[in-house]
Design a protein around this motif. Structure first.
Motif, short mmCIF file in Angstrom:
data_model
loop_
_atom_site.label_atom_id
_atom_site.label_comp_id
_atom_site.label_asym_id
_atom_site.label_seq_id
_atom_site.Cartn_x
_atom_site.Cartn_y
_atom_site.Cartn_z
N ALA A 132 20.21 -0.12 17.28
CA ALA A 132 18.85 -0.38 16.76
C ALA A 132 18.96 -1.90 16.71
CB ALA A 132 18.36 -0.28 15.59
N HIS A 133 18.00 -2.49 17.37
CA HIS A 133 18.03 -4.17 17.33
C HIS A 133 16.57 -4.45 16.36
CE1 HIS A 133 21.26 -4.70 20.38
NE2 HIS A 133 20.96 -3.47 20.57
N GLU A 134 16.87 -4.98 15.39
CA GLU A 134 15.48 -5.06 14.62
C GLU A 134 15.12 -6.60 14.65
OE1 GLU A 134 13.89 -2.56 12.97
OE2 GLU A 134 12.92 -3.23 11.37
N SER A 135 16.01 -7.40 14.64
CA SER A 135 15.54 -8.83 14.51
C SER A 135 14.49 -9.19 15.81
CB SER A 135 16.68 -9.90 14.42
OG SER A 135 17.05 -10.66 15.65
N HIS A 184 16.70 -10.74 18.51
CA HIS A 184 17.59 -9.94 19.49
C HIS A 184 16.49 -9.07 20.46
CE1 HIS A 184 21.33 -10.04 16.94
NE2 HIS A 184 20.94 -11.12 16.86
N ASN A 205 24.65 2.14 9.45
CA ASN A 205 25.33 0.93 10.04
C ASN A 205 26.84 1.41 10.53
OD1 ASN A 205 25.59 1.04 7.24
ND2 ASN A 205 26.79 -0.86 7.43
N ASN A 262 21.52 3.37 13.24
CA ASN A 262 21.18 1.89 13.56
C ASN A 262 22.11 1.30 14.54
OD1 ASN A 262 19.15 1.90 11.70
ND2 ASN A 262 20.03 0.68 10.30
N ALA A 263 23.20 1.83 14.79
CA ALA A 263 24.09 1.37 15.95
C ALA A 263 23.64 0.63 17.06
CB ALA A 263 25.31 2.46 16.16
N GLN A 270 17.33 -7.30 7.28
CA GLN A 270 16.56 -7.42 8.55
C GLN A 270 16.91 -6.00 9.25
OE1 GLN A 270 17.54 -11.05 10.41
NE2 GLN A 270 18.51 -10.05 11.87
N GLU A 306 22.63 -5.97 11.20
CA GLU A 306 21.99 -5.65 12.41
C GLU A 306 23.05 -4.59 13.02
OE1 GLU A 306 19.80 -6.53 15.15
OE2 GLU A 306 18.38 -7.13 13.50
N ARG A 307 22.54 -3.56 13.78
CA ARG A 307 23.10 -2.63 14.43
C ARG A 307 24.25 -1.86 13.51
NH1 ARG A 307 23.70 -6.89 17.35
NH2 ARG A 307 25.92 -6.74 17.33
N ALA A 308 25.52 -2.00 13.98
CA ALA A 308 26.61 -1.60 12.93
C ALA A 308 27.00 -2.41 11.80
CB ALA A 308 27.92 -1.27 13.98
N GLY A 309 26.23 -3.59 11.73
CA GLY A 309 26.58 -4.19 10.41
C GLY A 309 27.40 -5.34 10.57
N PRO A 327 17.27 -1.76 10.03
CA PRO A 327 16.20 -1.02 9.77
C PRO A 327 16.54 -0.26 8.51
CG PRO A 327 16.97 -0.64 12.19
CD PRO A 327 17.74 -1.68 11.33
N GLN A 350 17.83 -15.88 28.06
CA GLN A 350 17.05 -15.75 27.01
C GLN A 350 16.48 -17.21 26.82
OE1 GLN A 350 18.42 -14.44 23.27
NE2 GLN A 350 16.35 -13.98 22.51
#
Lengths: 515, 515
Positions: free
Chosen positions: A297-300, A303, A287, A294-295, B20, B237-240, B22, B113
């Motif tokens: 990465a959109h996991e939810s 998103h 992160n 993960n910078a 949530q 998420e991403r960079a936290g 990765p 969205q």
């Protein structure tokens, strides 16, 4: 000063403040490689080392000064005149050399560490800057622990340094104590009170102990500072320095707010971060802003849904902007020498034909074992087989038997100063057994501080990069090795650390004191 | 609201936003263990999950709500009434349950969205809060992407949510775009314009894409916000998210500046960070502020010299304040069952006698191989042997022959649903060979996304913690294993991931969409 009042100088201290932190030490070749990448990245100044600290530091500053031509090359020195002479000696061959001299200005440092009065420190600072100016007009002065310094005394010392000829004056938050508003006000105060302040570039150097290094740096830029001292991946003493990539991408992404710009070619950011983790073996956390895996990465689900509909719903910068490419599969078993050569060039390496031959030979071996060869594999080969000096210790043969029903046993054959020696060892696991055999052969017994493995790409046939850290007196020395076999990589890493230790013994860092 | 106007609520979202991201997914037992640690740490609110997202999320929110009594337990829900019903169902048994409902308020999210007008979103928000308030008075509303929302519309929706009964209103910087001054001004603007704002606690939830999450959170606190949403180690998420430990220690270290306080027991910070990396297998980088291994390491000669003369020359907080102890050697071969039991208790675990027997048996085995047993070893044993459910797959026997002159070969015997199966495999290295044999036995072939090993303490006989991450459809599943033999640990980790995958298949997360 920069003619452009909205231009910010990026002063990279990865090779000085970063390199001196535990686990991040690099050898000469690695420093040159990294400096070359900093040049490609477009940093304005490279702080290459602290020449008086050790013969090794001196040699690497000197070589970087000679080889890297676009950025200014800075060498650090205390206000001791002998330090400055040594710094100049190391840096003088640079296209644009800089001497960076520093002394503490806070009462707490004056009282306990320097045991000097404010008048004495002021005199030392002035004398040091004058002495450096006799060598070059490009002189930077730092008032160490500036954020805990009496404000009017700080104004006094800054004014004196500029009057003595400093063209850059740095205001460090040495202990990572200040907060953005407070630091911004300090910078504004200097601009208000120091009469000759427009004769110098004001710089900041922030540490991240409370997580504020980047925010503090940006706050200072808003109040007139125009140089930021920072490091790739934010490495440095303790919690590290302001992270170069975060400072640069904040300025870039929020141009609307800052109206400032740098010379950084942002598309080289990701590769610079990767090269540093490759050299040191220490990855950034997933992160980590900008460069963590993960910078972007959109996991939810929400998103992901938004991104499919419109990128900007959740993305404030594209991964491409910092050089993260979606695909980096490059080569397979059937790629020829020419393809490899071209590819290595595109990756930014300048290798001789002989070096390319070495890489090609190793590439062919690897391609027999591993289906897809990635940029990261090529990088590992180059750093393992090209940028490595002839060593005292060399691995010839390794065989290991291990499992949860056997006592792990390793047989190792090595070359030690040209002589072939073999021995066997056992241990708690196969790595322990391997190291035990190596220790017998090399007659060494350094304590293992750290052991880590990271697969450099996905897949079960990926190369493992092993990093080890050994204790050596009060210091530590790191080694790394890459191989698809984690045990071979472990042996290589341990032997690499032993070889580094030999060169460290030859160029040991002296114990530099505050005074 | 808190009766004390200088008290800041710490809202921990490690188990929701953090979990949530990765590689950070946890199973039910791990979530409970971590929630228990958050309780010890003294967080005010635990966001335990997003119940509508999956059966697994629902179950873990419900169990945390039932078992963890001191903090408030929050469950996330979109503004859909069915989401809110589900959230309440999960959280209602808590001592002090909270429903946290959210909807986007920025035009870019509305247009692309949600495909809704501002009026519709306002109506949805109001209806959701009212619906939640029928269940409990403890309702939080979040205006997602608030920092990119039209200011007057944001005031409108905040006012409507409070009027509808929300007692906490959260202003998230969802995409990590804002800067401290700008964000502080936004919070100040809300306090100026929203008439009923004193009826609610204003909260912030900042992402770290530009490295500003902590600085933005602190800036908001200066302008009147009194809840910070954050995560241990800054994961998310991403960079936290904003890092809990940095927010708390900045407030603590700079009390003089902020005049604010939290309920966090700072001496539990380090252990909380370690527990999270232990569960997820993902370490923080060494230069991570507060909790990185280098955070309190002073390597430069000058700094060491200063520290010897006077601690405060370079230290703004003591390592002890966050629970980093200088020595944590605990037990050896001759420690008895009672000593272990007492020690486990002091470490904060509440185990049954039967569980302690298991730990003691494994401890004795380990002490035969390893000279010194550290806290981290005990933690690894507990997480490996106590907090692990009966599994579909089990490792019985592993034997590996490997080296740079042999084709690495592994023989594996496993129990699959009670049946004993064995097979052999070969590969590029011993790990590849081991996994190949396991794949044959289990008839699986998931792509290996990540493989990492970290020795959990120093020394060559240290236990290796192996973390693997496998691809499973669009998601990923992680596994971990600890053993002094890195190959046995690798086999355990891979098998652990396969077992988790089985339970993931049973409780798969649905694809929750923004609308």
């Amino acid at each position: 000063m920069k003619s452009d009042k909205n231009g910010v100088f990026i002063f990279d201290t990865t090779l000085r403040d970063g390199e001196q932190s535990p686990g991040f030490s690099m050898n000469l070749d690695e420093k040159i490689r990294f400096a070359r990448q900093l040049e490609r990245l477009g940093v304005d100044i490279i702080e290459a080392g602290f020449p008086v600290a050790s013969e090794g530091d001196f040699a690497s500053v000197q070589q970087i000064a000679r080889e890297i031509r676009a950025p200014q090359i800075a060498a650090l020195a205390r206000t001791h005149l002998a330090d400055i002479d040594r710094a100049w000696e190391a840096v003088k061959d640079a296209a644009n050399p800089r001497i960076h001299t520093f002394i503490s200005s806070s009462d707490i440092h004056l009282k306990y560490q320097l045991k000097k009065t404010r008048e004495q420190v002021l005199k030392d600072a002035r004398a040091a800057v004058e002495h450096a100016c006799a060598y070059t007009k490009n002189v930077e002065f730092s008032a160490m622990d500036a954020t805990r310094t009496d404000k009017s005394y700080l104004c006094e010392i800054v004014e004196a340094a500029i009057a003595a000829g400093a063209t850059t004056v740095n205001i460090p938050d040495t202990v990572g104590y200040t907060m953005p508003d407070e630091f911004g006000e300090l910078i504004a105060h200097l601009f208000q009170k120091v009469k000759n302040i427009s004769d110098a570039v004001i710089s900041v150097h922030c540490h991240n102990d409370l997580g504020m290094a980047v925010a503090n740096s940006l706050s200072a830029l808003k109040r007139g500072a125009r140089q930021v001292e920072c490091a790739v991946n934010g490495i440095g003493e303790r919690a590290g320095n302001a992270s170069l990539e975060e400072v640069v991408m904040a300025l870039e992404t929020r141009k609307d707010l800052f109206g400032l710009h740098t010379n950084i070619k942002t598309e080289h950011i990701y590769h610079s971060s990767r090269l540093l983790t490759d050299i040191t073996g220490i990855p950034v956390q997933p992160n980590k802003a900008i460069v963590g895996v993960n910078a972007f990465a959109h996991e939810s689900g929400i998103h992901q849904d938004g991104l499919i509909k419109e990128k900007t719903t959740y993305e404030i910068m594209t991964p491409q902007l910092v050089g993260v490419s979606d695909t980096h599969i490059v080569l397979g078993k059937h790629s020829g020498r020419h393809a490899i050569k071209e590819h290595i060039k595109r990756m930014g390496y300048n290798l001789t034909d002989e070096e390319i031959d070495k890489v090609f030979a190793r590439f062919k071996e690897l391609a027999d074992i591993k289906k897809e060869i990635f940029d990261e594999d090529i990088e590992a080969i180059i750093s393992d087989d090209v940028f490595r000096k002839p060593d005292k210790y060399k691995l010839i043969y390794l065989n290991v038997v291990s499992g949860n029903a056997a006592i792990p046993t390793a047989t190792v054959q090595m070359e030690v100063d040209g002589e072939v020696i073999q021995d066997a060892g056992f241990g708690a696991g196969p790595v322990d057994a391997t190291i035990s055999a190596i220790r017998k052969i090399t007659k060494t017994s350094h304590y293992l501080l750290r052991y880590a493995v990271n697969a450099i790409t996905g897949g079960t046939d990926a190369q493992g990069i092993v990093t080890v850290q050994l204790r050596y007196n009060e210091r530590s020395v790191a080694g790394r090795g890459a191989d698809p076999d984690v045990l071979v990589a472990s042996a290589k890493a341990y032997i690499n650390a032993l070889n580094r230790l030999e060169s460290l013994k030859a160029h040991s860092r002296i114990n530099v004191k505050g005074e």
